[in-house]
Design a protein around this motif. Structure first.
Motif, PDB file in Angstrom:
ATOM      1  N   SER A 108       0.859  -1.191   0.000  1.00  0.00           N
ATOM      2  CA  SER A 108       0.000   0.000   0.000  1.00  0.00           C
ATOM      3  C   SER A 108       0.885   1.227   0.000  1.00  0.00           C
ATOM      4  O   SER A 108       1.730   1.375   0.886  1.00  0.00           O
ATOM      5  CB  SER A 108      -0.865   0.070   1.257  1.00  0.00           C
ATOM      6  OG  SER A 108      -1.387  -1.177   1.560  1.00  0.00           O
ATOM      7  N   PRO A 109       0.698   2.119  -0.991  1.00  0.00           N
ATOM      8  CA  PRO A 109       1.533   3.328  -1.033  1.00  0.00           C
ATOM      9  C   PRO A 109       1.264   4.251   0.143  1.00  0.00           C
ATOM     10  O   PRO A 109       0.099   4.446   0.507  1.00  0.00           O
ATOM     11  CB  PRO A 109       1.148   4.008  -2.341  1.00  0.00           C
ATOM     12  CG  PRO A 109      -0.019   3.289  -2.883  1.00  0.00           C
ATOM     13  CD  PRO A 109      -0.267   2.052  -2.080  1.00  0.00           C
ATOM     14  N   ILE A 110       2.315   4.748   0.759  1.00  0.00           N
ATOM     15  CA  ILE A 110       2.101   5.753   1.808  1.00  0.00           C
ATOM     16  C   ILE A 110       2.707   7.103   1.430  1.00  0.00           C
ATOM     17  O   ILE A 110       2.332   8.119   2.001  1.00  0.00           O
ATOM     18  CB  ILE A 110       2.594   5.290   3.207  1.00  0.00           C
ATOM     19  CG1 ILE A 110       4.087   5.048   3.272  1.00  0.00           C
ATOM     20  CG2 ILE A 110       1.859   4.065   3.663  1.00  0.00           C
ATOM     21  CD1 ILE A 110       4.552   4.771   4.706  1.00  0.00           C
ATOM     22  N   ASN A 111       3.606   7.112   0.497  1.00  0.00           N
ATOM     23  CA  ASN A 111       4.310   8.353   0.217  1.00  0.00           C
ATOM     24  C   ASN A 111       5.047   8.251  -1.128  1.00  0.00           C
ATOM     25  O   ASN A 111       5.463   7.176  -1.537  1.00  0.00           O
ATOM     26  CB  ASN A 111       5.355   8.536   1.339  1.00  0.00           C
ATOM     27  CG  ASN A 111       5.845   9.934   1.452  1.00  0.00           C
ATOM     28  OD1 ASN A 111       5.809  10.668   0.485  1.00  0.00           O
ATOM     29  ND2 ASN A 111       6.303  10.312   2.616  1.00  0.00           N
ATOM     30  N   ARG A 112       5.184   9.414  -1.791  1.00  0.00           N
ATOM     31  CA  ARG A 112       6.022   9.475  -3.010  1.00  0.00           C
ATOM     32  C   ARG A 112       6.627  10.870  -3.083  1.00  0.00           C
ATOM     33  O   ARG A 112       5.972  11.845  -2.708  1.00  0.00           O
ATOM     34  CB  ARG A 112       5.191   9.240  -4.250  1.00  0.00           C
ATOM     35  CG  ARG A 112       6.027   9.352  -5.524  1.00  0.00           C
ATOM     36  CD  ARG A 112       5.187   9.552  -6.743  1.00  0.00           C
ATOM     37  NE  ARG A 112       4.330   8.418  -6.973  1.00  0.00           N
ATOM     38  CZ  ARG A 112       3.357   8.420  -7.881  1.00  0.00           C
ATOM     39  NH1 ARG A 112       3.111   9.499  -8.604  1.00  0.00           N
ATOM     40  NH2 ARG A 112       2.616   7.359  -8.055  1.00  0.00           N
ATOM     41  N   ALA A 113       7.863  10.958  -3.534  1.00  0.00           N
ATOM     42  CA  ALA A 113       8.472  12.283  -3.674  1.00  0.00           C
ATOM     43  C   ALA A 113       9.549  12.239  -4.756  1.00  0.00           C
ATOM     44  O   ALA A 113      10.105  11.176  -5.047  1.00  0.00           O
ATOM     45  CB  ALA A 113       9.096  12.727  -2.353  1.00  0.00           C
TER      46      ALA A 113
END
Ligand SMILES: CC(C)(COP(=O)(O)OP(=O)(O)OC[C@H]1O[C@@H](n2cnc3c(N)ncnc32)[C@H](O)[C@@H]1OP(=O)(O)O)[C@@H](O)C(=O)NCCC(=O)NCCS
Length: 162
Positions: A108-113
């Motif tokens: 499950s994605p929690i963050n992207r940068a």
């Protein structure tokens, strides 16, 4: 590792790092401390950039940072990074963070940068990235083209004083 002289592939820089969340990673409301996650992301972004460039880098900027979901004690966090674009002395590195389910392996994605990593010499001055980037899939090519727009936005923000 084989590559055309002067060019490397996106997969050459791909880096994966995993961690089971411990008590020391947790903040006062029982969630993963955002600053701790940023430290892990910065380290994994730097490693992808060093894998591409083969020389020392520093982080110039981080953008598009959104926390979509919290993460909790004993959960497995996966931090994934890859170089998406190469400029004169800078590289754009995408970092994705997931929580991996222990039973199913579902992420499950929690963050992207996006991180901007700059090659530097011993005096800390920017120097050219020794290798260009050859995006090897349609998705990587689209991300490479998208980076040109993101770079224009970063230049605009820098001019505005951010
Ligand atoms: C990163 C650093 C070396 C860049 O110095 P500079 O004098 O701006 O260098 P240049 O003008 O030659 O720019 C170098 C590259 O960085 C990019 N860059 C500089 N500031 C940027 C910003 N705010 N956002 C995005 N990219 C940036 C430039 O576009 C350029 O890219 P290119 O060569 O691929 O075209 C310098 O700002 C620095 O040392 N910053 C501190 C980094 C640090 O300590 N990071 C750790 C966290 S504290």
């Amino acid at each position: 590792m084989e590559y055309e002289k002067g060019l490397k592939k996106v997969e050459d820089s791909k880096t994966e790092w995993m961690k089971c969340i411990q008590y020391e990673d947790i903040n006062g409301v029982g969630r993963l401390f955002g600053g701790r996650l940023l430290q892990w992301m910065d380290e994994v972004a730097g490693i992808a950039a060093i894998r591409h460039a083969g020389i020392q880098v520093t982080t110039a900027a981080v953008d598009n940072l959104v926390f979509k979901r919290g993460a909790y004690i004993n959960e497995i966090v996966l931090v994934e990074s890859r170089v998406t674009y190469v400029g004169r002395s800078s590289m754009e590195v995408r970092v994705d963070v997931y929580v991996e389910d222990k039973e199913t392996g579902m992420r499950s994605p929690i963050n992207r940068a996006y991180f901007t990593e700059v090659c530097i010499d011993e005096a800390g001055k920017s120097i050219p990235v020794p290798y260009g980037l050859e995006p090897e899939t349609e998705a990587y090519k689209a991300e490479y083209e998208g980076a040109k727009k993101r770079i224009e936005m970063r230049k605009h923000r820098k001019r505005e004083g951010f």
